[in-house]
Design a protein around this motif. Structure first.
Motif, PDB file in Angstrom:
ATOM      1  N   SER A   1      -0.014 -64.887  19.432  1.00 63.03           N
ATOM      2  CA  SER A   1       0.366 -64.666  20.836  1.00 63.03           C
ATOM      3  C   SER A   1       1.855 -64.900  21.060  1.00 63.03           C
ATOM      4  O   SER A   1       2.454 -64.295  21.946  1.00 63.03           O
ATOM      5  CB  SER A   1      -0.450 -65.588  21.746  1.00 63.03           C
TER       6      SER A   1
ATOM      7  N   VAL B   1      -6.624 -53.997  21.355  1.00 57.58           N
ATOM      8  CA  VAL B   1      -7.013 -54.725  20.143  1.00 57.58           C
ATOM      9  C   VAL B   1      -7.953 -53.870  19.298  1.00 57.58           C
ATOM     10  O   VAL B   1      -7.842 -53.840  18.066  1.00 57.58           O
ATOM     11  CB  VAL B   1      -7.654 -56.073  20.503  1.00 57.58           C
TER      12      VAL B   1
ATOM     13  N   PRO C   1     -10.834 -63.081  15.059  1.00 62.16           N
ATOM     14  CA  PRO C   1     -11.550 -63.174  16.336  1.00 62.16           C
ATOM     15  C   PRO C   1     -12.095 -61.802  16.742  1.00 62.16           C
ATOM     16  O   PRO C   1     -11.577 -60.757  16.313  1.00 62.16           O
ATOM     17  CB  PRO C   1     -10.480 -63.659  17.317  1.00 62.16           C
TER      18      PRO C   1
ATOM     19  N   LEU D   1      -9.736 -61.895  21.138  1.00 62.06           N
ATOM     20  CA  LEU D   1      -8.305 -61.784  20.858  1.00 62.06           C
ATOM     21  C   LEU D   1      -7.574 -61.170  22.051  1.00 62.06           C
ATOM     22  O   LEU D   1      -6.470 -61.603  22.405  1.00 62.06           O
ATOM     23  CB  LEU D   1      -8.069 -60.937  19.597  1.00 62.06           C
TER      24      LEU D   1
ATOM     25  N   GLN E   1      -4.433 -67.564  16.491  1.00 59.76           N
ATOM     26  CA  GLN E   1      -4.281 -66.813  17.733  1.00 59.76           C
ATOM     27  C   GLN E   1      -3.051 -67.285  18.506  1.00 59.76           C
ATOM     28  O   GLN E   1      -2.333 -66.473  19.097  1.00 59.76           O
ATOM     29  CB  GLN E   1      -5.529 -66.950  18.608  1.00 59.76           C
TER      30      GLN E   1
END
Length: 486
Positions: free
Chosen positions: A10, A61, A45, A50, A6
């Motif tokens: 990101s 998402v 996730p 997320l 993650q």
């Protein structure tokens, strides 16, 4: 706490980019699967988790996950969540390190492009072309009306479908009639193949003529994109001499005795780049050599319409159609952006060309071709040609005067009998080097003098178009050139 994946994701998602965030997520997930960072069967996730980690709306998402599931990259495991599809194979590549991105560079073999582009350099400054028309002179209303009429007629006749790779029959008929009445070519529509401009014509002719081991003869100064097209087809390029009467035929004959020559490329009406005309006796001798050695003459008659000093010479294709592939263009009369050229040749050659067109293009632009046919058949193209011929004749005279005023005896030139450009010569190569080195700083862009050379010892000069510049623009450009000399 964010998982390592993650955190990596990101760092690669940026809401400020023009690309939608959901698409950025999709592409990032696919790259991570391909690189091995996400393996088959691993869980992602939840959409809520997320979204919170990325600082985006949960719906963004969800949309990305739904698209990835629909494409087969991910699969839904019900209450257990979303996972990388187990149907995907293990990645063949090494797992990419955390935070790395796909380089975007090719990972396969390919033939690279040349060190310098064939087109004039882009950027700021006045663009001194090599002999282009002034697109501002063509009435936009005429073009719009021709397109509108062509679209209406073709739609009614269901004519916007795949069709003959030789080109729209209407335009082939119009071009054949024009060549027969104005240039003396003994042609019908069956002798015409419409192309995407003269460069496309040259490449098609090269594809038709050249076999491994063949040579193509070109003048020591000539049109660089043509040479590049022949070389791309595997031809051995054989430069020969050039003087004030055109191509040197003794060199051509000697080259034919040393090589298996497939073609001789010439621009006989207004030689590119020097603007000299190939004398009639040399034309006949070149055609005699073509018969003797069995090569084709590729006659690029790129601006036949613009001859100011006298009546233009008939093309060689008018009296030796069996030995000539005649390439022409409507770009100088209409607009270069329309990309309409043509080849005139024997019927069996046109049929062979049509096969090559069907391999690389399938067909031309039906709508544009019908609009061009309308402009020819209505007489609008002839009227426009008469108008701009007078304008260009005036600009030719004015350009010579501005040359004399600004550069004086620092430049040598001969008033071109036709065409849309001057060939400028300077006292030394050192002067040319200085001009070209300082051009960008002076706000000028033009083709390098070396781009015309096919051998290192060929004479150098600058080919500068005058037709696309009005007198004020021409004076400004030549004054900038004078400053480089100063």
């Amino acid at each position: 706490m964010l998982r390592p994946w993650q955190i990596s994701l990101s760092q690669r998602i940026d809401a400020a980019r023009s690309e939608p965030v959901y698409m950025q997520i999709i592409q990032a997930v696919i790259r991570d699967i391909e690189s091995g960072r996400l393996t088959s069967g691993s869980y992602l996730p939840s959409s809520r988790e997320l979204a919170a980690g990325l600082g985006v709306n949960r719906k963004t998402v969800v949309l990305a996950y739904e698209d990835l599931i629909a494409q087969g990259w991910l699969s839904s495991a019900g209450t257990r969540g979303t996972m990388v599809s187990t149907a995907l194979p293990d990645p063949a590549s090494t797992v990419a390190p955390e935070g790395s991105e796909a380089s975007g560079q090719a990972e396969y073999r390919f033939i690279p492009g040349p060190e310098h582009p064939l087109a004039l350099p882009e950027g700021r400054g006045v663009k001194l072309d090599e002999g282009a028309p002034d697109g501002r002179l063509f009435p936009v209303e005429l073009l719009s009306r021709a397109y509108r009429g062509a679209a209406q007629r073709l739609t009614r006749a269901n004519g916007l479908q795949y069709r003959d790779p030789r080109g729209a029959p209407a335009l082939r008929e119009s071009v054949a009639a024009m060549l027969k009445s104005q240039r003396g070519l003994p042609v019908t529509a069956d002798n015409i193949c419409i192309t995407r401009g003269s460069q496309n014509s040259i490449f098609l002719a090269a594809s038709l003529l050249i076999r491994p081991g063949d040579a193509v003869i070109v003048e020591e100064l000539t049109y660089e994109p043509a040479v590049a097209a022949f070389a791309a087809r595997g031809a051995k390029i054989v430069p020969v001499g050039l003087d004030h009467d055109g191509i040197c035929l003794e060199d051509v004959e000697a080259a034919c005795r040393r090589n298996r020559v497939a073609a001789v490329f010439v621009t006989p009406h207004h030689q590119f780049p020097t603007t000299v005309a190939l004398r009639p006796e040399r034309r006949l001798r070149l055609l005699d050599l073509a018969r003797q050695f069995g090569f084709a003459v590729i006659e690029d008659d790129y601006d036949h319409e613009f001859h100011f000093a006298s009546q233009p010479l008939l093309p060689m294709a008018a009296y030796a159609p069996g030995r000539v592939i005649y390439a022409g263009s409507l770009s100088k009369l209409l607009l270069p952006a329309l990309r309409i050229g043509y080849i005139a040749a024997p019927v069996e050659v046109i049929e062979a060309l049509a096969h090559i067109v069907s391999l690389v293009d399938g067909m031309g632009n039906t709508l544009t071709e019908h609009a061009a046919a309308e402009l020819i058949d209505s007489g609008e193209l002839s009227r426009h040609a008469r108008k701009v011929r007078q304008i260009y004749a005036g600009r030719r005279t004015a350009f010579a005067q501005v040359l004399d005023d600004t550069l004086g005896d620092r430049v040598k030139y001969e008033m071109p009998p036709g065409g849309l450009a001057f060939w400028l010569r300077f006292a030394s190569d050192e002067i040319l080097d200085r001009i070209e080195a300082g051009a960008a700083g002076a706000g000028l862009r033009f083709a390098s003098s070396r781009s015309f050379q096919t051998r290192a010892d060929a004479p150098r000069g600058l080919r500068i178009g005058f037709a696309s510049l009005d007198e004020r623009e021409a004076r400004g450009a030549l004054e900038a050139l004078r400053q480089l000399l100063d």
